[in-house]
Write a protein that holds these residues in place. Structure first.
Motif, PDB file in Angstrom:
ATOM      1  N   ILE A  78      -5.922 -23.485  10.667  1.00 55.59           N
ATOM      2  CA  ILE A  78      -4.726 -22.855  11.236  1.00 55.59           C
ATOM      3  C   ILE A  78      -5.168 -21.952  12.377  1.00 55.59           C
ATOM      4  O   ILE A  78      -6.334 -21.626  12.514  1.00 55.59           O
TER       5      ILE A  78
ATOM      6  N   GLU B 183      -2.075 -20.715   1.141  1.00 53.34           N
ATOM      7  CA  GLU B 183      -0.944 -21.441   1.715  1.00 53.34           C
ATOM      8  C   GLU B 183      -0.367 -20.687   2.910  1.00 53.34           C
ATOM      9  O   GLU B 183      -0.286 -19.454   2.896  1.00 53.34           O
ATOM     10  N   SER B 184       0.036 -21.436   3.946  1.00 51.54           N
ATOM     11  CA  SER B 184       0.767 -20.839   5.065  1.00 51.54           C
ATOM     12  C   SER B 184       2.234 -20.856   4.698  1.00 51.54           C
ATOM     13  O   SER B 184       2.768 -21.918   4.381  1.00 51.54           O
TER      14      SER B 184
ATOM     15  N   ASN C  28       7.231 -20.359   7.784  1.00 53.12           N
ATOM     16  CA  ASN C  28       7.037 -21.066   9.061  1.00 53.12           C
ATOM     17  C   ASN C  28       5.651 -20.872   9.647  1.00 53.12           C
ATOM     18  O   ASN C  28       5.482 -20.724  10.854  1.00 53.12           O
ATOM     19  N   ASN C  29       4.643 -20.843   8.784  1.00 50.08           N
ATOM     20  CA  ASN C  29       3.250 -20.661   9.189  1.00 50.08           C
ATOM     21  C   ASN C  29       2.954 -19.317   9.845  1.00 50.08           C
ATOM     22  O   ASN C  29       1.957 -19.169  10.533  1.00 50.08           O
TER      23      ASN C  29
END
Lengths: 138, 99
Positions: free
Chosen positions: A28, A66-67, A70-71
């Protein structure tokens, strides 16, 4: 994307825990500074669990990353079945007193609380659940 | 973590490379235990180390106390952005001397 690691609660497994977290962070768009804040916080929580949760035995620690939102936010959850222990319950160490008088413990949780946007604890179905949340995109 | 110790009379400089974490802090602790007696000025060079967790902070705090007790001095050199923030978060930025 959600990733999960199940690992024995040995302090020496810290290297593997940090590789798992860093591998995820690489996928990410996470600024280096935040990566370090996250790695240090994960270290503090994992070492805490490894030192106390199952002591003097060991057990499994489940780590989920976890993202979310909406990240924009990273969420890391630590789950263990050791003795109930809420690290957020302890009073923060007094950092205003003379350095010579300062207690040497309690700094890890304080550092985690300052570096993360949210730190939450819950005890559910015999499990300690500790959640770290860090906003990665403002 | 790599530690390089340079002794010059009563001054000791330790250059840290890598991460000062739970697994590596004991290495620094051991080195200081061995090299610190007789030292008046300790310089810890953080140019190649910008990851310091509470285990590292504990070693720094106890070393600071040991030196202070003998009127010695501990200095942190080339402190990076992340380490600086950690020191601020635990209220030690104004306690430790930096150069």
């Amino acid at each position: 994307m959600k990733k999960e690691l199940k690992i024995e609660s040995y302090v020496d497994n810290l290297t593997m825990v940090l590789s798992f977290i860093r591998d995820y962070l690489k996928t990410i768009d996470c600024p280096t500074k935040i990566q370090t804040q996250i790695a240090i916080s994960v270290e503090e929580i994992f070492v805490n669990i490894a030192s106390y949760a199952y002591y003097p035995n060991s057990g499994i620690v489940k780590i989920l990353i976890e993202s979310i939102r909406n990240n924009s936010t990273l969420e890391i959850t630590f789950i263990d079945s050791g003795r109930p222990f809420n690290p957020l319950e302890n009073k923060d160490p007094d950092i205003s007193i003379e350095a010579e008088e300062r207690p040497i413990g309690g700094l890890g949780i304080l550092m985690t609380k300052k570096a993360m946007d949210e730190v939450a604890y819950d005890f559910k179905e015999g499990k300690n659940i500790l959640v770290l949340r860090k906003i990665i995109i403002k | 973590m790599k530690l390089e110790a340079k002794k010059n009379g009563k001054q000791l400089e330790v250059v840290l490379s890598g991460e000062l974490n739970t697994l590596t802090a004991p290495e620094l602790s051991l080195l200081l235990e061995k090299e610190l007696p007789g030292i008046e000025t300790l310089i810890l060079n953080f140019k190649e180390c910008d990851y310091v967790s509470s285990a590292g902070i504990r070693v720094l705090l106890s070393t600071y106390k040991i030196l202070k007790a003998v009127k010695g001095q501990m200095m942190l050199k080339d402190v990076g952005e992340n380490f600086k923030e950690v020191l601020e978060n635990v209220g030690l930025d104004a306690v430790f001397d930096m150069c």
